[in-house]
Design a protein around this motif. Structure first.
Motif, short mmCIF file in Angstrom:
data_model
loop_
_atom_site.label_atom_id
_atom_site.label_comp_id
_atom_site.label_asym_id
_atom_site.label_seq_id
_atom_site.Cartn_x
_atom_site.Cartn_y
_atom_site.Cartn_z
N GLU A 114 -9.60 4.25 24.91
CA GLU A 114 -9.67 2.87 25.36
C GLU A 114 -11.09 2.62 25.84
O GLU A 114 -11.61 3.36 26.68
N PHE A 115 -11.70 1.57 25.31
CA PHE A 115 -13.08 1.27 25.71
C PHE A 115 -13.08 0.43 26.98
O PHE A 115 -12.27 -0.49 27.12
N THR A 116 -13.99 0.75 27.87
CA THR A 116 -13.99 0.09 29.18
C THR A 116 -15.27 -0.70 29.45
O THR A 116 -15.33 -1.46 30.41
N SER A 117 -16.29 -0.54 28.64
CA SER A 117 -17.53 -1.31 28.85
C SER A 117 -17.24 -2.79 28.60
O SER A 117 -16.34 -3.13 27.81
N ALA A 118 -17.99 -3.66 29.29
CA ALA A 118 -17.67 -5.09 29.32
C ALA A 118 -17.51 -5.70 27.92
O ALA A 118 -16.55 -6.43 27.67
N ALA A 119 -18.42 -5.40 27.02
CA ALA A 119 -18.39 -6.04 25.70
C ALA A 119 -17.21 -5.57 24.85
O ALA A 119 -16.78 -6.27 23.94
N GLU A 120 -16.70 -4.39 25.16
CA GLU A 120 -15.62 -3.83 24.32
C GLU A 120 -14.31 -3.68 25.10
O GLU A 120 -13.35 -3.08 24.58
N ALA A 121 -14.28 -4.21 26.31
CA ALA A 121 -13.14 -3.98 27.20
C ALA A 121 -11.80 -4.25 26.51
O ALA A 121 -11.60 -5.30 25.90
N GLY A 122 -10.91 -3.29 26.61
CA GLY A 122 -9.56 -3.47 26.07
C GLY A 122 -9.38 -3.00 24.65
O GLY A 122 -8.26 -2.90 24.17
N GLN A 123 -10.45 -2.72 23.94
CA GLN A 123 -10.30 -2.25 22.56
C GLN A 123 -9.83 -0.80 22.56
O GLN A 123 -10.25 -0.01 23.41
N LYS A 124 -8.96 -0.47 21.64
CA LYS A 124 -8.40 0.89 21.62
C LYS A 124 -8.38 1.46 20.21
O LYS A 124 -8.27 0.71 19.22
N ILE A 125 -8.46 2.78 20.17
CA ILE A 125 -8.33 3.49 18.89
C ILE A 125 -7.23 4.53 19.06
O ILE A 125 -7.30 5.36 19.97
N LEU A 126 -6.24 4.46 18.20
CA LEU A 126 -5.14 5.42 18.27
C LEU A 126 -5.18 6.31 17.03
O LEU A 126 -5.24 5.81 15.90
N ARG A 127 -5.19 7.61 17.26
CA ARG A 127 -5.12 8.53 16.13
C ARG A 127 -3.85 9.36 16.23
O ARG A 127 -3.56 9.96 17.28
N THR A 128 -3.09 9.33 15.17
CA THR A 128 -1.92 10.20 15.10
C THR A 128 -2.21 11.24 14.01
O THR A 128 -3.29 11.23 13.42
N SER A 129 -1.26 12.10 13.74
CA SER A 129 -1.52 13.15 12.74
C SER A 129 -1.82 12.56 11.37
O SER A 129 -2.53 13.15 10.57
N GLU A 130 -1.30 11.38 11.11
CA GLU A 130 -1.45 10.81 9.76
C GLU A 130 -2.41 9.62 9.69
O GLU A 130 -3.06 9.42 8.68
N GLU A 131 -2.45 8.86 10.76
CA GLU A 131 -3.13 7.57 10.63
C GLU A 131 -4.05 7.23 11.80
O GLU A 131 -4.01 7.89 12.85
N LEU A 132 -4.84 6.17 11.58
CA LEU A 132 -5.76 5.71 12.61
C LEU A 132 -5.60 4.20 12.77
O LEU A 132 -5.63 3.46 11.78
N PHE A 133 -5.40 3.77 13.99
CA PHE A 133 -5.16 2.34 14.25
C PHE A 133 -6.19 1.80 15.23
O PHE A 133 -6.61 2.51 16.15
N LEU A 134 -6.55 0.52 15.02
CA LEU A 134 -7.48 -0.14 15.94
C LEU A 134 -6.74 -1.30 16.61
O LEU A 134 -6.06 -2.07 15.95
N TYR A 135 -6.93 -1.39 17.91
CA TYR A 135 -6.34 -2.51 18.64
C TYR A 135 -7.46 -3.33 19.27
O TYR A 135 -8.36 -2.78 19.91
N PHE A 136 -7.41 -4.64 19.06
CA PHE A 136 -8.39 -5.55 19.66
C PHE A 136 -7.62 -6.62 20.43
O PHE A 136 -6.66 -7.18 19.89
N PRO A 137 -8.05 -6.91 21.65
CA PRO A 137 -7.28 -7.87 22.46
C PRO A 137 -7.10 -9.24 21.82
O PRO A 137 -6.09 -9.90 22.05
N ASP A 138 -8.06 -9.70 21.00
CA ASP A 138 -7.95 -11.03 20.40
C ASP A 138 -7.28 -11.03 19.03
O ASP A 138 -7.18 -12.08 18.39
N ALA A 139 -6.87 -9.86 18.60
CA ALA A 139 -6.20 -9.79 17.30
C ALA A 139 -4.71 -9.64 17.52
O ALA A 139 -4.28 -8.85 18.35
#
Lengths: 409, 250
Positions: B77-102
């Motif tokens: 989870e990114f915490t710097s002001a410009a990226e606050a709330g963005q997350k990257i999830l990695r599981t054994s198979e896949e990679l997901f991106l989460y953005f607060p405005d998406a």
């Protein structure tokens, strides 16, 4: 009998022969009028498209942006576009201003991804700059300021498989050199006159794009339109010296930015040379016809010579004959070319199918432009070339002895 | 002239003798890599840190909190002001991106995985490479070398399948601690793509964590990313569904 009236009467003595020469000249002049009209239309169209969608008449950017453009340097921005815009409107010749943010984006729809170009514009003021009204919006409406909405080119919408009301998530690089994504609702689907916009572009409200790309009170560029009479390069020069204009801004006129218009200008010269070849081709018909005339009319030449007409007078007679045919044929050819152009100016030439996938700044429907200057030039050019060509075989007449001529045929 | 059966015996003995050093070195390389992986493997881990990216446009710092479990699951989870709330999830198979405005979570796949993460020299693809190295690579001990005055094994790793970001890697592993000192990442054609150097290591009882490293993208001019872990907690308790899509938008 005067040579002039004799020459005129001779045209009708063998009308089929004269008609052949006249047709060659008329077809050549008509073709050239059409060619120049088409070229004029392309020039006008490209100028409009570049100034409206691509470069403006003048473009203001961060001084460093163009240098690093291939690296997508979204952080190299133009600050305070509104204040700057108010300053720019004070300059004589400036007719419209469009602050914009163009950005490459990846569109995510389910598991599929698509590459596209996003364009953040102020829809409230953009009407002064480009036509984004009913003629463009095929279904739905323009996006509203403050709303996460987008207007998609119809081909992009088809490719993604979305329509008005659907949502799509876009990912791009921000001005702080990070990544961000936002979901936009499709408010409208557009058919732009400029094919490239239909295939890859979506429009979104400038304020939302500024928020999404972390560009508060910043834009990537300001495009400026100028009055028809005003010279873009001169106004750009004035802007560079305008009080308060930041030294960190790059101010360029459209001809200096884009090379495609120069290509058309260069093509114009090439087409001029091609036109000359057209006439030379037409001239071979005239040449051939005149030679035939001389051989067919040997007896007549002999009689005229025996009656005391000098070689010089005979050459003048044949030259005048050709001149009359050239004037009539050129006039008819040019007139026909003008009529066809006027019709095409209204109907347009639909190039949609042939321009599929072609990345050029020309609209899919092209409207030829009649240029009076080039039309008049074509007329005189046709007359001169056709008449001069006739001089080459008719010079042979000077060397024919009357007795020899009378003996032949 | 030797009888045929004797000929076969000679060939067999010679062949075995020639293969012994190779077999030994392969075993040795495998044990080194295995030990290297084991040293850096934790049941679960929580850390905070920053990514400092330097390129021609200046320096950019991104801060984050990271959780990981085993060798395959991680969440940043990114915490710097410009990226606050963005997350990257990695599981054994896949990679997901989460953005607060998406409104939808982006699943990265294919070529998109090669994109730069937050403008750094680290790609999303770099994050998909877990710690189970021997499952993914054939390893071979090339020899020993001094790196910044420290004795290292030099091990060449060749990918067993196409599912890894880099077809070839050369790893310099410290003989003393079995921590990688330097890694070079190559394309299939042998072109050097990236280079990673370990700058600091944190000793966690019987385990080791790389707490500061620098990665250079050799295809970019004057570009490097330094990753610094400021705080580290091991064996943290995490809910069973922590590394799932449901948790991305909390």
């Amino acid at each position: 009998m005067k040579l002039g009236s004799l020459a005129f009467r001779n045209i009708f003595r063998n009308f089929r022969r004269s008609l052949l020469s006249a047709t060659a000249i008329a077809v050549a002049s008509m073709s050239i009028v059409l060619l120049y009209s088409l070229l004029g239309g392309m020039e006008q169209d490209m100028k409009y498209n570049l100034q409206t969608y691509s470069t403006g008449a003048i473009r203001i950017r961060n001084l460093e942006f163009t240098k690093y453009e291939r690296l997508n340097p979204m952080h190299l921005t133009v600050e305070n576009p509104e204040t700057l815009g108010q300053t720019l409107y004070k300059i004589n010749g400036v007719s419209a201003i469009s602050p914009r943010i163009g950005f490459p984006a990846r569109i995510y729809k389910g598991d599929a991804t698509f590459n596209a170009m996003g364009l953040g514009v102020n829809f409230e003021t953009e009407g002064n700059f480009q036509d984004l009204g009913d003629a463009v919006v095929q279904t739905g409406r323009l996006p509203r300021e403050g709303q996460n909405e987008a207007l998609l080119g119809y081909k992009l919408a088809q490719e993604i498989g979305v329509t008005v009301g659907d949502k799509l998530t876009i990912l791009s690089t921000t001005a702080v050199r990070g990544t961000n994504a936002i979901t936009l609702t499709i408010s409208g689907v557009a058919v732009f006159p400029f094919p490239a916009l239909n295939e890859k572009t979506f429009y979104a409200p400038l304020d939302r794009v500024q928020y999404f790309l972390k560009m508060p009170n910043q834009v990537q560029e300001i495009l400026i339109k100028t009055n028809e009479a005003a010279s873009a390069s001169q106004i750009a020069e004035i802007m560079r010296g305008w009080p308060g204009m930041s030294a960190e801004l790059e101010i360029m006129d459209w001809k200096s930015i884009d090379s495609s218009y120069s290509m058309i200008e260069m093509a114009s010269t090439v087409y001029g040379i091609m036109a000359l070849f057209f006439f030379l081709l037409g001239s071979t018909v005239i040449l051939n016809t005149t030679i035939m005339i001389i051989y067919e009319r040997m007896k007549e030449i002999g009689t005229l010579g025996a009656m005391g007409m000098s070689g010089r007078q005979l050459v003048t007679l044949f030259f005048l004959e050709s001149l009359y045919i050239s004037i009539i044929a050129s006039f008819l050819g040019v007139a026909l070319g003008m009529i066809i152009t006027v019709i095409l100016q209204k109907t347009g030439i639909d190039l949609t199918a042939s321009m599929e996938g072609v990345d050029i700044d020309i609209s899919s429907v092209l409207y030829p432009q009649l240029s009076l200057k080039s039309t008049v030039l074509v007329f005189f050019y046709s007359v001169i070339v056709a008449s001069i060509t006739s001089l080459i075989p008719s010079r042979r007449v000077r060397r024919i002895e009357p007795v020899e001529a009378l003996r032949s045929v | 002239m030797l009888p045929l059966y004797k000929k076969h015996t000679v060939v067999l003995i010679l062949g075995t003798l020639l293969l012994i050093p190779r077999i030994l070195s392969a075993q040795s390389a495998e044990s080194i890599i295995q030990k290297m992986d084991e040293l850096q493997s934790f049941d679960s881990l929580k850390s905070t840190g920053s990514l400092i990216t330097k390129d021609r446009f200046g320096t950019k710092t991104v801060t984050f909190i990271s959780w990981s479990e085993g060798s395959d699951s991680s969440l940043i989870e990114f915490t710097s002001a410009a990226e606050a709330g963005q997350k990257i999830l990695r599981t054994s198979e896949e990679l997901f991106l989460y953005f607060p405005d998406a409104e939808e979570v982006i699943r990265l796949q294919g070529a998109a995985l090669r994109q730069s993460m937050m403008g750094s020299d680290i790609s999303y693809e770099d994050m998909t490479d877990g710690k189970d190295t021997l499952d993914k690579y054939e390893v071979e001990l090339l020899g020993e070398e001094l790196v910044e005055g420290q004795n290292c094994y030099v091990i060449e790793m060749t990918a067993k399948s196409r599912r890894v970001p880099y077809p070839k890697q050369t790893v310099w592993v410290l003989k003393e601690s079995f921590i990688p000192q330097k890694v070079e990442y190559f394309s299939k054609s042998g072109k050097l793509l990236k280079e990673m150097r370990v700058l600091e290591v944190m000793d966690m009882d019987d385990k080791m964590i790389i707490s500061r490293m620098v990665l250079e993208d050799k295809l970019k001019k004057n570009s490097s990313t330094e990753m610094i872990l400021e705080t580290i907690e091991v064996d943290v308790s995490l809910p069973s569904n922590f590394f799932s899509l449901d948790q991305l938008s909390w």
